[in-house]
Design an enzyme around this catalytic site. Structure first.
Site, short mmCIF file in Angstrom:
data_model
loop_
_atom_site.label_atom_id
_atom_site.label_comp_id
_atom_site.label_asym_id
_atom_site.label_seq_id
_atom_site.Cartn_x
_atom_site.Cartn_y
_atom_site.Cartn_z
N GLU A 24 -45.57 83.87 -33.15
CA GLU A 24 -44.68 84.87 -32.89
C GLU A 24 -44.63 84.65 -31.28
OE1 GLU A 24 -45.72 89.25 -33.25
OE2 GLU A 24 -47.83 88.68 -32.86
N ARG A 82 -46.20 102.93 -39.47
CA ARG A 82 -47.14 101.49 -39.04
C ARG A 82 -48.34 102.09 -38.10
NH1 ARG A 82 -44.17 96.69 -35.66
NH2 ARG A 82 -43.82 98.72 -34.25
N LYS A 127 -51.43 97.31 -34.43
CA LYS A 127 -50.68 97.40 -33.01
C LYS A 127 -51.82 98.29 -32.35
CE LYS A 127 -46.19 98.29 -31.16
NZ LYS A 127 -46.32 97.02 -30.29
#
Ligand code: PMP
Length: 288
Positions: free
Chosen positions: A182, A50, A149
């Site tokens: 979220e 990721r 991220k």
């Protein structure tokens, strides 16, 4: 504590980066939070993948290969004698000038901090958490894909502050369509009539590694798990709700916007998830 900076382990007091680093000036960089359980790194490869994908999206070249990063993470844990803890792996754009352009930033900086962690008190796991929907929307994926991220967490920090101002510890964030995205650092799951639901990444959530683990747990339990656009109404009427995240692990939610979820106690399925998750972390992982 020893901190890894660009190939060296230095005392935390000496772990410093330049004020011209675009990670500091613009939040230009990527990171991962990784858990260590019983001297094993949990889902290391998934986190590194990721990280690489976030970096690719930002055209940021990580100066280490996957295996070099992996070794650097493990070595930082070993140097700190960490058995259980949390690793923060950061890659910044590096030193540039005061302009936005990343072109002048020649060398990305790699930082690894390994420390202890307890995000929430034990009572949240036994009694559940109360959360609230906040006014701050999750970033529109077309403006800044929440799958990256990145070091710029202001969207989530604003939502966290909204929740705290209202007397809550965690915020439920909606997207610009009014659907559930979220929480500020966790993915959202509900259980309703024998099915577990979570939001698709198109709703604007990070593709959580713990979220993936929850998919595996559900499969092993034989409970169908579906990705679906969820509204606040769906959450208020859920029989159970829980959040997943590397730091939070699996945490039950027992109240949303003043509405009790189920009977107001962590549900049986959620408790099974917590139990299975704890079993998984103690048997899976890369040995330090
Ligand atoms: N959403 C956001 C915004 C996050 O920052 C995180 C990580 N803390 C998560 C979800 C959960 O992802 P993971 O399970 O990979 O930690």
């Amino acid at each position: 504590m020893k901190v890894y900076i660009n190939g060296e382990h230095v005392d935390s007091a000496d772990a410093k980066i330049s004020v011209f680093d675009h990670g500091l000036l613009y939040g230009d960089g990527v990171f991962e939070g990784i858990r260590i359980y019983e001297s094993c790194v949990f889902k290391l490869d998934e986190h590194l993948e990721r990280l690489e994908m976030s970096a690719k999206a930002l055209m940021l070249k990580i100066p280490l290969s996957r295996s070099e990063l992996s070794e650097a993470v493990c070595e930082t844990c070993r140097q700190n004698g960490l058995v259980d803890g949390y690793v923060r792996l950061v890659v910044t754009r590096g030193i540039g000038d005061l302009g936005l352009s990343p072109k002048l930033c020649e060398t990305p900086q790699v930082i690894i901090i390994a420390d202890k962690i307890q995000l929430y008190p034990d009572s949240y796991y036994t009694d559940g958490m109360k959360i609230i929907t906040v006014a701050t929307w999750r970033n529109n994926p077309a403006a800044l894909p929440p799958m990256i991220k990145s070091l710029n967490y202001l969207n989530n920090i604003m939502a966290k502050m909204d929740a705290q101002n209202a007397g809550f510890v965690e915020a439920l964030m909606l997207n610009d369509r009014g659907c559930v995205a979220e929480c500020t650092g966790d993915n959202v799951f509900i259980y309703f009539k024998g099915v577990i639901y979570t939001t698709p990444t198109s709703a604007g959530n990070l593709k959580g590694i713990t979220r993936e683990v929850a998919f595996n747990i559900a499969e092993a339990m034989g409970i169908p798990l579906k990705e679906a656009e969820l509204t606040r109404y769906d959450l208020w009427n859920a029989e159970e709700c829980f959040l997943t995240g590397t730091a939070a692990e699996v945490v039950p939610v027992t109240e949303i916007d003043g509405r009790e979820i189920g009977d107001g106690k962590p549900g049986a399925t959620t408790l099974r998830f917590i139990e299975d998750f704890r079993k998984k972390v103690s048997i899976e992982g890369t040995m330090l």
